[in-house]
Design a protein around this motif. Structure first.
Motif, PDB file in Angstrom:
ATOM      1  N   LEU A 152      -2.152  -3.964 -21.940  1.00 37.85           N
ATOM      2  CA  LEU A 152      -1.725  -2.880 -22.813  1.00 37.85           C
ATOM      3  C   LEU A 152      -1.084  -3.390 -24.098  1.00 37.85           C
ATOM      4  O   LEU A 152      -1.048  -2.681 -25.108  1.00 37.85           O
ATOM      5  CB  LEU A 152      -0.699  -1.984 -22.095  1.00 37.85           C
ATOM      6  N   MET A 153      -0.589  -4.616 -24.073  1.00 37.15           N
ATOM      7  CA  MET A 153       0.229  -5.146 -25.169  1.00 37.15           C
ATOM      8  C   MET A 153      -0.516  -5.156 -26.503  1.00 37.15           C
ATOM      9  O   MET A 153      -1.698  -5.513 -26.565  1.00 37.15           O
ATOM     10  CB  MET A 153       0.696  -6.575 -24.839  1.00 37.15           C
ATOM     11  N   GLY A 154       0.201  -4.713 -27.541  1.00 40.88           N
ATOM     12  CA  GLY A 154      -0.338  -4.762 -28.888  1.00 40.88           C
ATOM     13  C   GLY A 154      -1.363  -3.685 -29.206  1.00 40.88           C
ATOM     14  O   GLY A 154      -1.947  -3.697 -30.288  1.00 40.88           O
ATOM     15  N   ARG A 155      -1.554  -2.740 -28.300  1.00 39.35           N
ATOM     16  CA  ARG A 155      -2.586  -1.715 -28.494  1.00 39.35           C
ATOM     17  C   ARG A 155      -1.954  -0.335 -28.604  1.00 39.35           C
ATOM     18  O   ARG A 155      -0.884  -0.066 -28.052  1.00 39.35           O
ATOM     19  CB  ARG A 155      -3.585  -1.753 -27.339  1.00 39.35           C
ATOM     20  N   SER A 156      -2.627   0.556 -29.313  1.00 39.82           N
ATOM     21  CA  SER A 156      -2.107   1.910 -29.491  1.00 39.82           C
ATOM     22  C   SER A 156      -2.376   2.738 -28.238  1.00 39.82           C
ATOM     23  O   SER A 156      -3.319   2.481 -27.483  1.00 39.82           O
ATOM     24  CB  SER A 156      -2.764   2.584 -30.694  1.00 39.82           C
ATOM     25  N   THR A 157      -1.553   3.758 -28.023  1.00 36.23           N
ATOM     26  CA  THR A 157      -1.741   4.619 -26.858  1.00 36.23           C
ATOM     27  C   THR A 157      -3.040   5.402 -26.961  1.00 36.23           C
ATOM     28  O   THR A 157      -3.683   5.690 -25.950  1.00 36.23           O
ATOM     29  CB  THR A 157      -0.552   5.594 -26.719  1.00 36.23           C
ATOM     30  N   ARG A 158      -3.454   5.731 -28.181  1.00 41.39           N
ATOM     31  CA  ARG A 158      -4.710   6.481 -28.356  1.00 41.39           C
ATOM     32  C   ARG A 158      -5.897   5.617 -27.932  1.00 41.39           C
ATOM     33  O   ARG A 158      -6.810   6.082 -27.233  1.00 41.39           O
ATOM     34  CB  ARG A 158      -4.862   6.910 -29.811  1.00 41.39           C
ATOM     35  N   GLU A 159      -5.871   4.359 -28.341  1.00 40.82           N
ATOM     36  CA  GLU A 159      -6.940   3.436 -27.956  1.00 40.82           C
ATOM     37  C   GLU A 159      -6.972   3.247 -26.446  1.00 40.82           C
ATOM     38  O   GLU A 159      -8.045   3.231 -25.825  1.00 40.82           O
ATOM     39  CB  GLU A 159      -6.721   2.088 -28.651  1.00 40.82           C
ATOM     40  N   LEU A 160      -5.799   3.092 -25.829  1.00 39.89           N
ATOM     41  CA  LEU A 160      -5.731   2.895 -24.387  1.00 39.89           C
ATOM     42  C   LEU A 160      -6.221   4.124 -23.632  1.00 39.89           C
ATOM     43  O   LEU A 160      -6.880   4.008 -22.599  1.00 39.89           O
ATOM     44  CB  LEU A 160      -4.288   2.569 -23.982  1.00 39.89           C
ATOM     45  N   ALA A 161      -5.903   5.311 -24.140  1.00 40.80           N
ATOM     46  CA  ALA A 161      -6.348   6.543 -23.494  1.00 40.80           C
ATOM     47  C   ALA A 161      -7.862   6.649 -23.521  1.00 40.80           C
ATOM     48  O   ALA A 161      -8.485   7.074 -22.541  1.00 40.80           O
ATOM     49  CB  ALA A 161      -5.714   7.757 -24.179  1.00 40.80           C
ATOM     50  N   ARG A 162      -8.490   6.260 -24.649  1.00 41.16           N
ATOM     51  CA  ARG A 162      -9.953   6.304 -24.744  1.00 41.16           C
ATOM     52  C   ARG A 162     -10.594   5.351 -23.744  1.00 41.16           C
ATOM     53  O   ARG A 162     -11.593   5.683 -23.106  1.00 41.16           O
ATOM     54  CB  ARG A 162     -10.404   5.931 -26.157  1.00 41.16           C
ATOM     55  N   GLU A 163     -10.009   4.160 -23.612  1.00 40.86           N
ATOM     56  CA  GLU A 163     -10.620   3.133 -22.772  1.00 40.86           C
ATOM     57  C   GLU A 163     -10.268   3.259 -21.294  1.00 40.86           C
ATOM     58  O   GLU A 163     -11.129   3.083 -20.420  1.00 40.86           O
ATOM     59  CB  GLU A 163     -10.201   1.748 -23.256  1.00 40.86           C
ATOM     60  N   LEU A 164      -9.000   3.604 -21.008  1.00 42.33           N
ATOM     61  CA  LEU A 164      -8.524   3.563 -19.627  1.00 42.33           C
ATOM     62  C   LEU A 164      -8.217   4.925 -19.024  1.00 42.33           C
ATOM     63  O   LEU A 164      -7.982   5.032 -17.816  1.00 42.33           O
ATOM     64  CB  LEU A 164      -7.263   2.689 -19.544  1.00 42.33           C
ATOM     65  N   GLY A 165      -8.170   5.965 -19.851  1.00 43.26           N
ATOM     66  CA  GLY A 165      -7.894   7.293 -19.323  1.00 43.26           C
ATOM     67  C   GLY A 165      -6.586   7.853 -19.848  1.00 43.26           C
ATOM     68  O   GLY A 165      -5.738   7.130 -20.376  1.00 43.26           O
ATOM     69  N   PRO A 166      -6.392   9.175 -19.705  1.00 40.29           N
ATOM     70  CA  PRO A 166      -5.224   9.849 -20.277  1.00 40.29           C
ATOM     71  C   PRO A 166      -3.886   9.367 -19.695  1.00 40.29           C
ATOM     72  O   PRO A 166      -2.845   9.528 -20.338  1.00 40.29           O
ATOM     73  CB  PRO A 166      -5.464  11.326 -19.944  1.00 40.29           C
ATOM     74  N   ALA A 167      -3.885   8.798 -18.506  1.00 41.27           N
ATOM     75  CA  ALA A 167      -2.634   8.326 -17.911  1.00 41.27           C
ATOM     76  C   ALA A 167      -2.014   7.196 -18.715  1.00 41.27           C
ATOM     77  O   ALA A 167      -0.816   6.911 -18.566  1.00 41.27           O
ATOM     78  CB  ALA A 167      -2.884   7.856 -16.475  1.00 41.27           C
ATOM     79  N   TYR A 168      -2.801   6.556 -19.579  1.00 43.64           N
ATOM     80  CA  TYR A 168      -2.296   5.428 -20.368  1.00 43.64           C
ATOM     81  C   TYR A 168      -1.863   5.844 -21.774  1.00 43.64           C
ATOM     82  O   TYR A 168      -1.469   5.009 -22.570  1.00 43.64           O
ATOM     83  CB  TYR A 168      -3.352   4.324 -20.431  1.00 43.64           C
ATOM     84  N   GLU A 169      -1.931   7.140 -22.062  1.00 45.72           N
ATOM     85  CA  GLU A 169      -1.463   7.616 -23.362  1.00 45.72           C
ATOM     86  C   GLU A 169       0.011   8.026 -23.252  1.00 45.72           C
ATOM     87  O   GLU A 169       0.388   9.185 -23.411  1.00 45.72           O
ATOM     88  CB  GLU A 169      -2.298   8.809 -23.842  1.00 45.72           C
ATOM     89  N   ARG A 170       0.845   7.048 -22.955  1.00 46.91           N
ATOM     90  CA  ARG A 170       2.269   7.326 -22.780  1.00 46.91           C
ATOM     91  C   ARG A 170       3.088   6.081 -23.088  1.00 46.91           C
ATOM     92  O   ARG A 170       2.548   4.978 -23.245  1.00 46.91           O
ATOM     93  CB  ARG A 170       2.568   7.790 -21.357  1.00 46.91           C
ATOM     94  N   GLU A 171       4.371   6.264 -23.146  1.00 47.67           N
ATOM     95  CA  GLU A 171       5.287   5.181 -23.474  1.00 47.67           C
ATOM     96  C   GLU A 171       5.414   4.207 -22.303  1.00 47.67           C
ATOM     97  O   GLU A 171       5.292   4.589 -21.147  1.00 47.67           O
ATOM     98  CB  GLU A 171       6.679   5.743 -23.791  1.00 47.67           C
ATOM     99  N   VAL A 172       5.688   2.955 -22.623  1.00 48.76           N
ATOM    100  CA  VAL A 172       5.989   1.988 -21.569  1.00 48.76           C
ATOM    101  C   VAL A 172       7.398   2.248 -21.046  1.00 48.76           C
ATOM    102  O   VAL A 172       7.662   2.192 -19.843  1.00 48.76           O
ATOM    103  CB  VAL A 172       5.862   0.538 -22.086  1.00 48.76           C
ATOM    104  N   VAL A 173       8.328   2.542 -21.945  1.00 42.25           N
ATOM    105  CA  VAL A 173       9.675   2.992 -21.567  1.00 42.25           C
ATOM    106  C   VAL A 173      10.023   4.185 -22.448  1.00 42.25           C
ATOM    107  O   VAL A 173      10.074   4.055 -23.676  1.00 42.25           O
ATOM    108  CB  VAL A 173      10.737   1.879 -21.748  1.00 42.25           C
ATOM    109  N   HIS A 174      10.250   5.337 -21.841  1.00 40.48           N
ATOM    110  CA  HIS A 174      10.593   6.536 -22.615  1.00 40.48           C
ATOM    111  C   HIS A 174      12.039   6.457 -23.085  1.00 40.48           C
ATOM    112  O   HIS A 174      12.908   5.927 -22.388  1.00 40.48           O
ATOM    113  CB  HIS A 174      10.379   7.789 -21.768  1.00 40.48           C
ATOM    114  N   ARG A 175      12.307   6.985 -24.249  1.00 44.46           N
ATOM    115  CA  ARG A 175      13.656   6.912 -24.807  1.00 44.46           C
ATOM    116  C   ARG A 175      14.697   7.609 -23.935  1.00 44.46           C
ATOM    117  O   ARG A 175      15.884   7.267 -23.970  1.00 44.46           O
ATOM    118  CB  ARG A 175      13.678   7.511 -26.210  1.00 44.46           C
TER     119      ARG A 175
END
Length: 375
Positions: free
Chosen positions: A344-367
């Protein structure tokens, strides 16, 4: 002096109070429970029918020494856990019998830092304690034996008491030990004097704080008590530090012990636990932009800002967030397993969601699950 009198009146008026008592105030020199000492403490607490009291009690390990034939507190974890297992039952049984003299019930509550840093567990811990108080019972709180290593780090439950005071939204924290307050030096040395009031960190500058108790059956000392007082005061909870024999005066707002005035306001409940009670299971190293976003803008940590990952951890575990020099700048609850993060490192959440699914369109640590260590 009027200000001091007003502050002590605030102590006297407190309705929900957390009282912490140390091992040395409950046990004999040989390590067994001292029934007279327990009864004396309960005599004070049970008479305050107008107050809700949560008792954070050390003494489980100390109480288990004599029954197991141990002459002193063991250093190895296995025998500490064995002593705690035997002693915890004896401790609660003694409190049950003592409070029963006043028609009061007690409830045992064993906490772990995990119970109070995760959302669902935190809410459940609060509801349990709040309901016990609503039903007129006295919660007897201790660290869960299964995480005895963390219990030892708490410093004889002093820090645990500060965190419980925050958890139950207490009006006051009273720390009872074998010393009648904080002194400006070794209390045994002639010429030292008790510090009656601490308004902030500046009042402690130049004060030599000892680290060892007199009885040798607990793990705490004045260092852990002062740290606990600072945690509670910064969270908006006044603290009175005194000896167990002065417990009645402390509850009445009398001029006993050392009074730590509140220095801050109540913060988000779980974040106090995250900062002071959690044990990081790993670390995320951030690039400079992510450090600025987290520290200066209080933003969530996104995958794009992670430079490397250290340790083995699971989703939901506490982790440190470090800058490029290795300095921990924050602590948070991570949303992914350690093995997932490298891709996941260095990649945007939008890119990750396209490639890996909607579960990856989120923060690694939420504020909302993140606390700064050097705000």
């Amino acid at each position: 002096m009027a200000g001091a009198a007003g502050a002590r009146q605030e102590v006297a008026d407190a309705r929900r109070i957390v009282v912490k008592v140390g091992s040395s105030s409950l046990t004999t020199a040989a390590g067994g429970l001292d029934a007279d000492r327990v009864d004396a403490l309960v005599d004070v607490l049970a008479k305050h029918q107008d107050k809700e009291i949560v008792l954070v009690s050390s003494g489980a390990i100390a109480a288990g020494l004599a029954p197991l034939g141990l002459e002193r507190r063991p250093r190895d974890l296995a025998r500490q856990q064995a002593a705690a297992s035997v002693g915890q039952g004896l401790l609660v049984a003694r409190y049950t019998a003592s409070f029963a003299r006043y028609g009061r019930r007690v409830g045992q509550v064993l906490l772990t830092s995990d119970d109070t840093s995760r959302r669902a567990h935190y809410r459940n811990a609060y509801r349990t304690l709040d309901q016990l108080l609503a039903m007129g019972a006295v919660p007897i709180v201790n660290e869960n034996d299964t995480v005895a290593t963390d219990e030892i780090r708490f410093g004889d439950n002093d820090r645990l008491a500060a965190l419980v005071a925050h958890l139950v939204r207490a009006d006051l924290l009273i720390l009872l030990s074998d010393v009648d307050g904080l002194y400006d030096g070794d209390p045994a040395t002639p010429g030292t004097s008790r510090i009656a009031e601490v308004r902030g960190p500046a009042d402690l500058e130049g004060v030599s704080i000892g680290s060892a108790g007199k009885a040798g059956v607990g793990t705490g000392g004045m260092v852990t008590k002062v740290e606990a007082a600072r945690i509670a005061a910064a969270a908006g909870i006044p603290v009175v530090l005194t000896s167990a024999v002065h417990a009645a005066d402390a509850l009445a707002g009398g001029p006993t012990g050392t009074h730590f005035l509140r220095t801050g306001r109540r913060s988000a409940d779980r974040l106090l636990w995250l900062a002071h009670a959690s044990t990081p299971q790993g670390a995320l190293v951030l690039d400079d932009g992510a450090v600025r976003a987290v520290v200066e803008r209080r933003s969530s940590l996104l995958p794009a800002g992670i430079a490397s990952v250290e340790g083995e951890f699971a989703a939901g575990d506490p982790v440190e967030l470090r800058d490029g020099t290795g300095r921990a700048v924050a602590r948070g609850l991570v949303n992914f397993d350690a093995r997932e993060i490298p891709r996941l490192m260095g990649r945007s959440t939008r890119e990750l969601a396209r490639e890996l699914g909607p579960a990856y369109e989120r923060e690694v640590v939420h504020r909302d699950d993140l606390v700064l260590l050097h705000p």
